[in-house]
Design a protein around this motif. Sequence first.
Motif, PDB file in Angstrom:
ATOM      1  N   ALA A 218       0.807  -1.254  -0.124  1.00  0.00           N
ATOM      2  CA  ALA A 218      -0.171   0.064   0.054  1.00  0.00           C
ATOM      3  C   ALA A 218       0.808   1.382   0.086  1.00  0.00           C
ATOM      4  CB  ALA A 218      -0.857  -0.084   1.114  1.00  0.00           C
ATOM      5  N   ASP A 219       1.981   1.378   0.675  1.00  0.00           N
ATOM      6  CA  ASP A 219       2.832   2.287   0.823  1.00  0.00           C
ATOM      7  C   ASP A 219       3.466   2.657  -0.664  1.00  0.00           C
ATOM      8  OD1 ASP A 219       2.190   2.965   3.419  1.00  0.00           O
ATOM      9  OD2 ASP A 219       4.126   1.619   4.029  1.00  0.00           O
ATOM     10  N   VAL A 220       3.893   1.803  -1.000  1.00  0.00           N
ATOM     11  CA  VAL A 220       4.504   1.927  -2.686  1.00  0.00           C
ATOM     12  C   VAL A 220       3.362   2.089  -3.479  1.00  0.00           C
ATOM     13  CG1 VAL A 220       5.631   0.710  -4.178  1.00  0.00           C
ATOM     14  CG2 VAL A 220       6.188   0.498  -1.979  1.00  0.00           C
ATOM     15  N   VAL A 221       2.188   1.733  -3.415  1.00  0.00           N
ATOM     16  CA  VAL A 221       1.180   2.205  -4.474  1.00  0.00           C
ATOM     17  C   VAL A 221       0.759   3.684  -4.387  1.00  0.00           C
ATOM     18  CG1 VAL A 221      -1.047   2.017  -4.963  1.00  0.00           C
ATOM     19  CG2 VAL A 221       0.487  -0.240  -4.867  1.00  0.00           C
ATOM     20  N   SER A 222       0.915   3.884  -2.992  1.00  0.00           N
ATOM     21  CA  SER A 222       0.521   5.528  -2.683  1.00  0.00           C
ATOM     22  C   SER A 222       1.870   6.390  -3.452  1.00  0.00           C
ATOM     23  CB  SER A 222       0.523   5.813  -1.236  1.00  0.00           C
ATOM     24  OG  SER A 222      -0.418   5.450  -0.771  1.00  0.00           O
ATOM     25  N   LEU A 223       3.253   5.933  -3.575  1.00  0.00           N
ATOM     26  CA  LEU A 223       4.190   6.658  -4.146  1.00  0.00           C
ATOM     27  C   LEU A 223       3.788   6.487  -5.732  1.00  0.00           C
ATOM     28  CD1 LEU A 223       7.250   4.869  -2.481  1.00  0.00           C
ATOM     29  CD2 LEU A 223       6.264   7.370  -2.148  1.00  0.00           C
ATOM     30  N   VAL A 224       3.369   5.643  -6.125  1.00  0.00           N
ATOM     31  CA  VAL A 224       2.842   5.575  -7.743  1.00  0.00           C
ATOM     32  C   VAL A 224       1.693   6.705  -7.874  1.00  0.00           C
ATOM     33  CG1 VAL A 224       1.758   4.287  -9.654  1.00  0.00           C
ATOM     34  CG2 VAL A 224       3.538   3.113  -7.817  1.00  0.00           C
ATOM     35  N   GLU A 225       0.916   6.665  -6.976  1.00  0.00           N
ATOM     36  CA  GLU A 225      -0.400   7.699  -7.188  1.00  0.00           C
ATOM     37  C   GLU A 225       0.393   8.952  -6.992  1.00  0.00           C
ATOM     38  OE1 GLU A 225      -3.107   6.668  -8.327  1.00  0.00           O
ATOM     39  OE2 GLU A 225      -2.720   4.948  -8.159  1.00  0.00           O
ATOM     40  N   ASP A 226       1.104   9.177  -6.186  1.00  0.00           N
ATOM     41  CA  ASP A 226       1.924  10.598  -5.908  1.00  0.00           C
ATOM     42  C   ASP A 226       2.655  11.047  -7.302  1.00  0.00           C
ATOM     43  OD1 ASP A 226       0.839  10.698  -3.440  1.00  0.00           O
ATOM     44  OD2 ASP A 226       2.726  10.304  -2.436  1.00  0.00           O
ATOM     45  N   ALA A 227       3.356  10.028  -7.857  1.00  0.00           N
ATOM     46  CA  ALA A 227       4.179  10.326  -9.044  1.00  0.00           C
ATOM     47  C   ALA A 227       3.176  10.591 -10.263  1.00  0.00           C
ATOM     48  CB  ALA A 227       5.003   9.046  -9.497  1.00  0.00           C
ATOM     49  N   VAL A 228       1.904   9.646 -10.223  1.00  0.00           N
ATOM     50  CA  VAL A 228       0.994  10.185 -11.228  1.00  0.00           C
ATOM     51  C   VAL A 228       0.302  11.298 -11.373  1.00  0.00           C
ATOM     52  CG1 VAL A 228      -1.012   9.328 -12.313  1.00  0.00           C
ATOM     53  CG2 VAL A 228       0.837   7.643 -11.883  1.00  0.00           C
ATOM     54  N   ALA A 229       0.140  11.769 -10.100  1.00  0.00           N
ATOM     55  CA  ALA A 229      -0.515  13.128  -9.915  1.00  0.00           C
ATOM     56  C   ALA A 229       0.462  14.218 -10.414  1.00  0.00           C
ATOM     57  CB  ALA A 229      -0.663  13.304  -8.399  1.00  0.00           C
ATOM     58  N   HIS A 230       1.577  14.094 -10.076  1.00  0.00           N
ATOM     59  CA  HIS A 230       2.730  15.106 -10.493  1.00  0.00           C
ATOM     60  C   HIS A 230       3.077  15.108 -11.864  1.00  0.00           C
ATOM     61  CE1 HIS A 230       6.345  17.493 -10.376  1.00  0.00           C
ATOM     62  NE2 HIS A 230       6.708  16.424 -11.199  1.00  0.00           N
ATOM     63  N   ARG A 231       2.966  13.850 -12.683  1.00  0.00           N
ATOM     64  CA  ARG A 231       3.222  13.832 -13.928  1.00  0.00           C
ATOM     65  C   ARG A 231       1.893  14.457 -14.629  1.00  0.00           C
ATOM     66  NH1 ARG A 231       8.115  14.943 -14.903  1.00  0.00           N
ATOM     67  NH2 ARG A 231       9.425  13.571 -13.421  1.00  0.00           N
ATOM     68  N   ARG A 232       0.702  14.280 -14.008  1.00  0.00           N
ATOM     69  CA  ARG A 232      -0.431  15.124 -14.768  1.00  0.00           C
ATOM     70  C   ARG A 232      -0.242  16.396 -14.718  1.00  0.00           C
ATOM     71  NH1 ARG A 232      -4.297  12.740 -11.761  1.00  0.00           N
ATOM     72  NH2 ARG A 232      -5.286  11.360 -13.663  1.00  0.00           N
ATOM     73  N   TRP A 233       0.013  17.089 -13.745  1.00  0.00           N
ATOM     74  CA  TRP A 233       0.368  18.672 -13.713  1.00  0.00           C
ATOM     75  C   TRP A 233       1.546  18.816 -14.807  1.00  0.00           C
ATOM     76  CZ3 TRP A 233       4.832  21.304 -13.205  1.00  0.00           C
ATOM     77  CH2 TRP A 233       4.597  22.622 -13.189  1.00  0.00           C
ATOM     78  N   TRP A 234       2.642  18.039 -14.687  1.00  0.00           N
ATOM     79  CA  TRP A 234       3.540  18.153 -15.868  1.00  0.00           C
ATOM     80  C   TRP A 234       2.979  18.266 -17.078  1.00  0.00           C
ATOM     81  CZ3 TRP A 234       6.074  15.155 -19.158  1.00  0.00           C
ATOM     82  CH2 TRP A 234       7.209  15.536 -19.747  1.00  0.00           C
ATOM     83  N   CYS A 235       2.392  17.156 -17.448  1.00  0.00           N
ATOM     84  CA  CYS A 235       1.835  17.124 -18.643  1.00  0.00           C
ATOM     85  C   CYS A 235       0.798  18.190 -19.111  1.00  0.00           C
ATOM     86  CB  CYS A 235       1.120  15.600 -19.132  1.00  0.00           C
ATOM     87  SG  CYS A 235       2.375  14.433 -19.150  1.00  0.00           S
TER      88      CYS A 235
ATOM     89  N   GLN B  40       1.224  21.020 -18.264  1.00  0.00           N
ATOM     90  CA  GLN B  40       2.043  22.395 -18.748  1.00  0.00           C
ATOM     91  C   GLN B  40       2.712  22.043 -20.057  1.00  0.00           C
ATOM     92  OE1 GLN B  40       1.546  24.768 -16.599  1.00  0.00           O
ATOM     93  NE2 GLN B  40       0.408  23.102 -15.580  1.00  0.00           N
ATOM     94  N   TRP B  41       2.912  20.832 -20.228  1.00  0.00           N
ATOM     95  CA  TRP B  41       3.763  20.421 -21.809  1.00  0.00           C
ATOM     96  C   TRP B  41       2.856  19.260 -22.288  1.00  0.00           C
ATOM     97  CZ3 TRP B  41       7.908  16.979 -22.655  1.00  0.00           C
ATOM     98  CH2 TRP B  41       8.613  16.986 -24.129  1.00  0.00           C
ATOM     99  N   PRO B  42       1.792  19.378 -22.992  1.00  0.00           N
ATOM    100  CA  PRO B  42       1.096  18.345 -23.408  1.00  0.00           C
ATOM    101  C   PRO B  42       1.832  17.396 -24.394  1.00  0.00           C
ATOM    102  CG  PRO B  42      -0.066  20.254 -23.680  1.00  0.00           C
ATOM    103  CD  PRO B  42       1.274  20.752 -23.350  1.00  0.00           C
ATOM    104  N   GLN B  43       2.824  17.797 -24.972  1.00  0.00           N
ATOM    105  CA  GLN B  43       3.578  16.870 -26.040  1.00  0.00           C
ATOM    106  C   GLN B  43       4.392  15.927 -25.028  1.00  0.00           C
ATOM    107  OE1 GLN B  43       3.735  20.126 -25.851  1.00  0.00           O
ATOM    108  NE2 GLN B  43       3.577  20.833 -27.633  1.00  0.00           N
ATOM    109  N   GLY B  44       4.584  15.867 -23.680  1.00  0.00           N
ATOM    110  CA  GLY B  44       5.131  14.986 -22.942  1.00  0.00           C
ATOM    111  C   GLY B  44       4.485  14.096 -22.618  1.00  0.00           C
TER     112      GLY B  44
END
Length: 113
Positions: free
Chosen positions: A26-43, A45-49
């Motif tokens: 569960a803790d590691v899956v939470s890390l994945v969710e955090d990474a996905v949320a961060h990359r949602r914001w990143w994308c 800002q840069w849709p080609q990414g």
Amino acid sequence: MDLEAALHAARALVLADLQAAGVADADVVSLVEDAVAHRRWWCEQWPQGAGFVAGLVAQDVQDALLERRGRWPLCPTCAEPHALDVEPELGPDPHWVCGRSGTVVAAVGSLRS
């Protein structure tokens, strides 16, 4: 590829690799969710990414795990333990690669236990 599809695919690929290594608690899956949320914001800002997000999420989770649990995923081809690298660092079709020998181990999402 649309943003949500890219993010869902990235999540699934990284979770598959974590499950293959037996570390998808569960803790590691939470890390994945955090990474996905961060990359949602990143994308946003840069849709080609969006095409690069799987490798980036894998790297984000790898970095977060290093701080909490140690190196992941470990290279299966070398005697001395070290983590695999994601290549290309920013590009499509990311793979786990031994940074010492250059050996391609598996595509992100295709690690074996």
